[in-house]
Design a protein around this motif. Structure first.
Motif, PDB file in Angstrom:
ATOM      1  N   THR A 276     -42.984 -57.980  62.047  1.00 21.13           N
ATOM      2  CA  THR A 276     -41.607 -58.525  61.771  1.00 21.13           C
ATOM      3  C   THR A 276     -40.671 -57.248  61.023  1.00 21.13           C
ATOM      4  N   PRO A 277     -41.427 -56.512  59.887  1.00 22.36           N
ATOM      5  CA  PRO A 277     -40.697 -55.516  59.277  1.00 22.36           C
ATOM      6  C   PRO A 277     -40.377 -54.287  60.389  1.00 22.36           C
ATOM      7  N   ALA A 278     -41.153 -54.056  61.472  1.00 24.32           N
ATOM      8  CA  ALA A 278     -40.665 -52.987  62.112  1.00 24.32           C
ATOM      9  C   ALA A 278     -39.523 -53.531  63.301  1.00 24.32           C
ATOM     10  N   PHE A 279     -39.792 -54.790  63.708  1.00 23.16           N
ATOM     11  CA  PHE A 279     -38.804 -55.330  64.476  1.00 23.16           C
ATOM     12  C   PHE A 279     -37.432 -55.677  64.118  1.00 23.16           C
ATOM     13  N   ALA A 280     -37.363 -55.851  62.679  1.00 31.28           N
ATOM     14  CA  ALA A 280     -35.921 -55.947  61.641  1.00 31.28           C
ATOM     15  C   ALA A 280     -35.602 -54.523  61.747  1.00 31.28           C
ATOM     16  N   ALA A 281     -36.449 -53.386  61.397  1.00 33.33           N
ATOM     17  CA  ALA A 281     -35.781 -52.113  61.338  1.00 33.33           C
ATOM     18  C   ALA A 281     -35.284 -51.832  62.491  1.00 33.33           C
ATOM     19  N   GLY A 282     -35.982 -51.858  63.386  1.00 31.96           N
ATOM     20  CA  GLY A 282     -35.443 -51.436  64.990  1.00 31.96           C
ATOM     21  C   GLY A 282     -34.266 -51.956  65.019  1.00 31.96           C
ATOM     22  N   MET A 283     -33.891 -53.417  64.801  1.00 28.68           N
ATOM     23  CA  MET A 283     -32.784 -53.928  65.040  1.00 28.68           C
ATOM     24  C   MET A 283     -31.577 -53.335  64.360  1.00 28.68           C
ATOM     25  N   LEU A 284     -31.873 -53.129  62.904  1.00 27.17           N
ATOM     26  CA  LEU A 284     -30.663 -52.626  62.136  1.00 27.17           C
ATOM     27  C   LEU A 284     -30.319 -51.116  62.378  1.00 27.17           C
ATOM     28  N   LEU A 285     -31.399 -50.511  62.936  1.00 24.06           N
ATOM     29  CA  LEU A 285     -31.036 -49.075  63.150  1.00 24.06           C
ATOM     30  C   LEU A 285     -29.983 -48.977  64.452  1.00 24.06           C
ATOM     31  N   SER A 286     -30.784 -49.688  65.428  1.00 22.78           N
ATOM     32  CA  SER A 286     -29.899 -49.896  66.700  1.00 22.78           C
ATOM     33  C   SER A 286     -28.397 -50.442  66.502  1.00 22.78           C
ATOM     34  N   LEU A 287     -28.325 -51.488  65.832  1.00 25.34           N
ATOM     35  CA  LEU A 287     -27.062 -51.988  65.220  1.00 25.34           C
ATOM     36  C   LEU A 287     -26.187 -51.057  64.614  1.00 25.34           C
ATOM     37  N   SER A 288     -26.622 -50.221  63.771  1.00 27.25           N
ATOM     38  CA  SER A 288     -25.796 -49.338  63.135  1.00 27.25           C
ATOM     39  C   SER A 288     -25.254 -48.243  63.912  1.00 27.25           C
ATOM     40  N   LEU A 289     -26.082 -47.968  65.078  1.00 25.22           N
ATOM     41  CA  LEU A 289     -25.602 -46.896  65.974  1.00 25.22           C
ATOM     42  C   LEU A 289     -25.006 -47.286  67.000  1.00 25.22           C
ATOM     43  N   ILE A 290     -24.837 -48.626  67.577  1.00 26.97           N
ATOM     44  CA  ILE A 290     -24.259 -48.918  68.624  1.00 26.97           C
ATOM     45  C   ILE A 290     -22.958 -49.719  68.279  1.00 26.97           C
ATOM     46  N   MET A 291     -22.883 -50.172  67.041  1.00 27.36           N
ATOM     47  CA  MET A 291     -21.466 -50.709  66.668  1.00 27.36           C
ATOM     48  C   MET A 291     -20.186 -49.737  66.604  1.00 27.36           C
ATOM     49  N   ALA A 292     -20.500 -48.576  66.313  1.00 23.89           N
ATOM     50  CA  ALA A 292     -19.470 -47.551  66.384  1.00 23.89           C
ATOM     51  C   ALA A 292     -18.648 -47.730  67.774  1.00 23.89           C
ATOM     52  N   ILE A 293     -17.447 -47.675  67.801  1.00 24.32           N
ATOM     53  CA  ILE A 293     -16.722 -47.663  69.122  1.00 24.32           C
ATOM     54  C   ILE A 293     -17.071 -46.596  70.055  1.00 24.32           C
ATOM     55  N   GLY A 294     -17.908 -46.265  70.748  1.00 24.51           N
ATOM     56  CA  GLY A 294     -18.077 -45.113  71.782  1.00 24.51           C
ATOM     57  C   GLY A 294     -17.471 -45.490  73.065  1.00 24.51           C
ATOM     58  N   PRO A 295     -18.034 -44.425  74.022  1.00 26.34           N
ATOM     59  CA  PRO A 295     -17.424 -44.743  75.440  1.00 26.34           C
ATOM     60  C   PRO A 295     -18.030 -45.797  75.971  1.00 26.34           C
ATOM     61  N   GLN A 296     -19.183 -46.250  75.680  1.00 32.14           N
ATOM     62  CA  GLN A 296     -20.070 -47.336  76.400  1.00 32.14           C
ATOM     63  C   GLN A 296     -19.217 -48.703  75.864  1.00 32.14           C
ATOM     64  N   ASN A 297     -19.151 -48.768  74.780  1.00 32.04           N
ATOM     65  CA  ASN A 297     -18.614 -49.784  73.969  1.00 32.04           C
ATOM     66  C   ASN A 297     -17.044 -50.070  74.255  1.00 32.04           C
ATOM     67  N   ALA A 298     -16.391 -48.868  74.307  1.00 30.04           N
ATOM     68  CA  ALA A 298     -14.968 -49.134  74.953  1.00 30.04           C
ATOM     69  C   ALA A 298     -14.756 -49.391  76.214  1.00 30.04           C
ATOM     70  N   HIS A 299     -15.634 -49.236  77.088  1.00 29.51           N
ATOM     71  CA  HIS A 299     -15.485 -49.606  78.342  1.00 29.51           C
ATOM     72  C   HIS A 299     -15.977 -50.926  78.632  1.00 29.51           C
ATOM     73  N   VAL A 300     -16.939 -51.559  77.953  1.00 27.63           N
ATOM     74  CA  VAL A 300     -17.047 -52.854  77.830  1.00 27.63           C
ATOM     75  C   VAL A 300     -15.801 -53.894  77.462  1.00 27.63           C
ATOM     76  N   LEU A 301     -15.484 -53.328  76.328  1.00 32.30           N
ATOM     77  CA  LEU A 301     -14.148 -53.879  75.905  1.00 32.30           C
ATOM     78  C   LEU A 301     -12.936 -53.918  76.806  1.00 32.30           C
ATOM     79  N   ARG A 302     -12.829 -52.803  77.432  1.00 36.08           N
ATOM     80  CA  ARG A 302     -11.750 -52.759  78.462  1.00 36.08           C
ATOM     81  C   ARG A 302     -11.956 -53.668  79.480  1.00 36.08           C
ATOM     82  N   MET A 303     -13.283 -53.706  80.250  1.00 37.79           N
ATOM     83  CA  MET A 303     -13.593 -54.626  81.129  1.00 37.79           C
ATOM     84  C   MET A 303     -13.477 -55.980  80.665  1.00 37.79           C
ATOM     85  N   GLY A 304     -13.822 -56.314  79.615  1.00 37.84           N
ATOM     86  CA  GLY A 304     -13.507 -57.716  78.933  1.00 37.84           C
ATOM     87  C   GLY A 304     -12.250 -58.275  78.878  1.00 37.84           C
ATOM     88  N   LEU A 305     -11.344 -57.236  78.188  1.00 35.07           N
ATOM     89  CA  LEU A 305      -9.874 -57.498  78.205  1.00 35.07           C
ATOM     90  C   LEU A 305      -9.262 -57.742  79.519  1.00 35.07           C
TER      91      LEU A 305
END
Length: 212
Positions: A5-34
């Protein structure tokens, strides 16, 4: 086999901290959704692409000791170029939005998006996921390297990172799709593209600074 569980939670937190910034991939998903075009397909491709990069990092690069300094520098340099170009395209859309389809009767409405095929949607999602060197640095390199700290539980760390990616893209795509009809205005598109341009250029500056 027991999940750490600690390793799983640490992986989730690191991944979220990296992925939540609006990069090209997120911006593309946002644009397709809108635009309400192939949202589910785009989300699925982005999730699978991220899973592949995370697996490569945790099971591959991390076990090899990471990237060489030269390859890391090349990836950073390519990331800077990618972000500068994508930021420039977003800035151009913000400065000169395509509003040919907006008539007096629908003043304030956003431009009608050009329909794309499923094949184009898949290729676009893959391009924003795999041709973006910044995504490789975040997933394959950073997450892969961080997984080494958990030893035998490194796979659980990677599983947590992959779970975070799945949840994030489902949330982002669903929220953008829901907002698509409610916030579809030319002003919104200009603000979104302007924000994306600033984010991309800022990320490029940070990457460039890391080389020195």
């Amino acid at each position: 086999m027991t999940l750490s569980t600690p390793a799983f939670a640490a992986g989730m937190l690191l991944s979220l901290s990296l992925i939540m910034a609006i990069g090209p991939q997120n911006a593309h998903v946002l644009r397709m959704g809108l635009q309400r075009q192939h949202v589910g397909l785009t989300v699925a491709v982005c999730v699978l692409a991220d899973l592949a990069l995370i697996a490569l990092g945790v099971l591959g690069l991390a076990q090899l000791g990471g990237l060489s300094d030269k390859l890391h520098g090349a990836l950073v340099g390519a990331g800077v170029v990618f972000l500068l170009i994508y930021g420039g395209l977003a800035f151009r859309r913000a400065w000169q939005p395509t509003a040919a389809s907006v008539g007096p009767a629908t003043l304030g409405a956003g431009p009608v998006p050009t329909p794309i095929s499923r094949r184009q949607a898949v290729l676009s999602a893959l391009a924003f996921s795999w041709l973006n060197p910044h995504a490789w640095l975040d997933t394959a390199v950073l997450i892969g390297s961080a997984s080494l700290a958990w030893g035998a539980a490194g796979a659980d760390f990677g599983l947590g990172a992959a779970t975070a990616s799945l949840l994030w893209f489902l949330l982002l795509g669903g929220a953008a799709f829901w907002l698509g009809q409610r916030l579809n205005s030319l002003r919104l598109w200009r603000a979104l593209d302007g924000m994306v341009a600033l984010m991309m250029w800022g990320m490029a500056a940070l990457l460039l600074h890391s080389l020195f």
